[in-house]
Design an enzyme around this catalytic site. Structure first.
Site: not given
Ligand code: ARG
Length: 459
Positions: A289, A22, A321, A284, A324, A316, A109, A154-155
């Protein structure tokens, strides 16, 4: 070599490596990750879990990494999976064994749950500044336009007379509630998950309250499993943002309509309008928009998070993940839209004469005409019927209630007299609606004062 390599006998497939990683999006959390590690190691040292010397080394190392990241001198690695392991790996490369002690009594976590909260706290306060600026701009415009009479709808059919100030203050009120929702969400979020560990805390003698205090939280998340397994605070944020974008999108829609030649209530400043590649006459409202269109992305983030979370058992799960990118896109979109909408709104010209002309059409004083008859002793339902007939007569003759001759009025009811014209005068109709929350200039002044008072706490 992976930090978690211990129990595996062979390296993961390269595709797994990329899929699992990630870092390309969570690198945005580098500052919060380091801030969290500084506090965690401080707490570890104060509780005697690591030595002060080790803590000092960790702090020095982390600060150096922060500087180097900001200078753009650090290349993150996909092999280190995420921002947490990237920072820890670099730290250990730089300071040796002390770096390996940083993760004592912590899991990714609770670390990731902490990082996002810290990040959101900062972002929400920035968004609140933008929403407040938008409200201020509306209030400022309202103060100047209390006597700009216009039709309300209205409407999308002309209804009753209001002022431009009253019309736009409706949006100021909506955005004020959005501000309250963001504040509420930020407050509920401001509890520290650190120390929850993987899910069941730790047997080290940690002090969670100290970590929370060091990071400026109001307290700790009370249940360690809850601390690492919910993302409701992101859902609340995206929900508040979706409502904000829905409001903004409606306002954009008004602006798009208002700057069409059919309405011609406003004109946009050239700096906030765009042209057509083929039609030379075009100006425009692309900005409005786009803001209207981007509400879809924000709703998308909300649905992504709700769907991602709905079937997850505690605690968890890696699904999380995915939180984000949705949250980040929501933040970026809301900020971009609020940042550009406010100056566009501030620089537009309100065409008072055209508002007034529109107010003269569409029988927006018909309710007042009926009320006039009620004043003469007629029950409202009868007055309503007679006024309806007066409107039909005007349509037949191609005139307005203001210009319908008294003889014609009297064919419908003998109660009509010369004073009907004063009673249905549009300015009079506006001024008469002075009940609290109404469009009369004095009521709008009160409304503005009240809102300004409520906004003081966001200064
Ligand atoms: N990159 C992970 C996330 O964003 C971090 C937590 C990972 N924890 C694990 N037990 N794999 O969620």
């Amino acid at each position: 070599m992976k930090l978690w390599q211990g129990r595996f006998s062979k390296a993961e497939d390269e595709k797994v490596n990329d899929f699992n990683s990630s870092i390309h999006f969570d690198k945005r959390l580098y500052r919060e990750d380091i801030e969290g590690s500084l506090a965690h190691s401080e707490m570890l040292a104060q509780c005697g879990i690591i030595t002060v010397e080790e803590k000092n080394k960790i702090h020095e190392g982390l600060k150096g990494i922060l500087e180097d990241i900001e200078k753009g001198e650090i290349e993150f690695s996909v092999d280190s999976e995420d921002i947490h392991m990237n920072v820890e790996t670099i730290l250990t490369e730089r300071i040796g064994d002390a770096g390996k002690r940083l993760h004592t009594a912590r899991s990714r976590n609770d670390q990731v749950a902490l990082d996002i909260r810290l990040y959101m706290r900062k972002e929400i306060s920035e968004i609140m500044v933008l929403v407040k600026a938008l409200i201020d701009a509306i209030v400022e415009e309202a103060e100047k336009t209390k006597d700009y009479v216009m039709p309300s709808y209205t409407h999308l059919q002309r209804a009753q007379p209001v002022s431009f100030a009253h019309y736009i203050m409706a949006y100021a009120q909506m955005f004020h509630r959005d501000l309250q929702r963001y504040a509420d969400c930020a407050e509920r979020m401001n509890l520290c998950p650190l120390g929850a560990g993987a899910l069941a805390t730790t047997s080290y003698p940690i002090n969670r309250k100290l970590s929370a205090e060091l990071l400026g939280f109001d307290g700790i998340v009370e249940n360690s499993m809850d601390a690492v397994s919910d993302r409701d605070f992101l859902i609340e944020f995206c929900s508040a943002s979706s409502i904000f974008m829905m409001h903004l999108s409606r306002f954009c829609e008004e602006i798009i309509l208002w700057c069409s030649s059919e309405f011609a209530f406003i004109s946009l400043d050239d700096a906030y309008a765009t042209g057509s590649s083929i039609m030379p006459q075009k100006k425009n409202p692309d900005i409005a928009e786009l803001c209207r269109g981007k509400s879809g992305r924000v709703y998308g983030s909300l649905i992504t998070l709700l769907t991602m979370m709905k079937g997850l058992p505690l605690a968890y799960n890696k699904d999380m993940q995915e939180d984000k990118e949705a949250a980040f896109d929501c933040i970026d979109t809301v900020k971009q839209c609020a940042e550009i909408f406010t100056p566009m709104f501030k620089s537009m010209t309100v065409r008072k004469e055209n508002l007034r002309k529109a107010a003269a059409k569409g029988f927006i004083n018909a309710t007042d005409c009926a009320d006039y008859l009620v004043g003469k002793g007629l029950p409202f339902r009868d007055a309503y019927k007679i006024t309806g007939k007066a409107v039909a007569l005007c349509e037949q003759k191609g005139c307005d209630l203001e210009t319908l001759p008294l003889e014609d009025y009297n064919t419908l009811s003998p109660l009509f007299a010369d004073d009907v014209y004063a009673a249905i005068n549009i300015e009079h109709c506006l001024a008469a609606r002075k009940a609290d929350g109404g469009p009369a200039p004095e009521a709008v002044t009160k409304q503005i004062e009240n809102l300004k008072e409520n906004l003081k706490k966001y200064e």
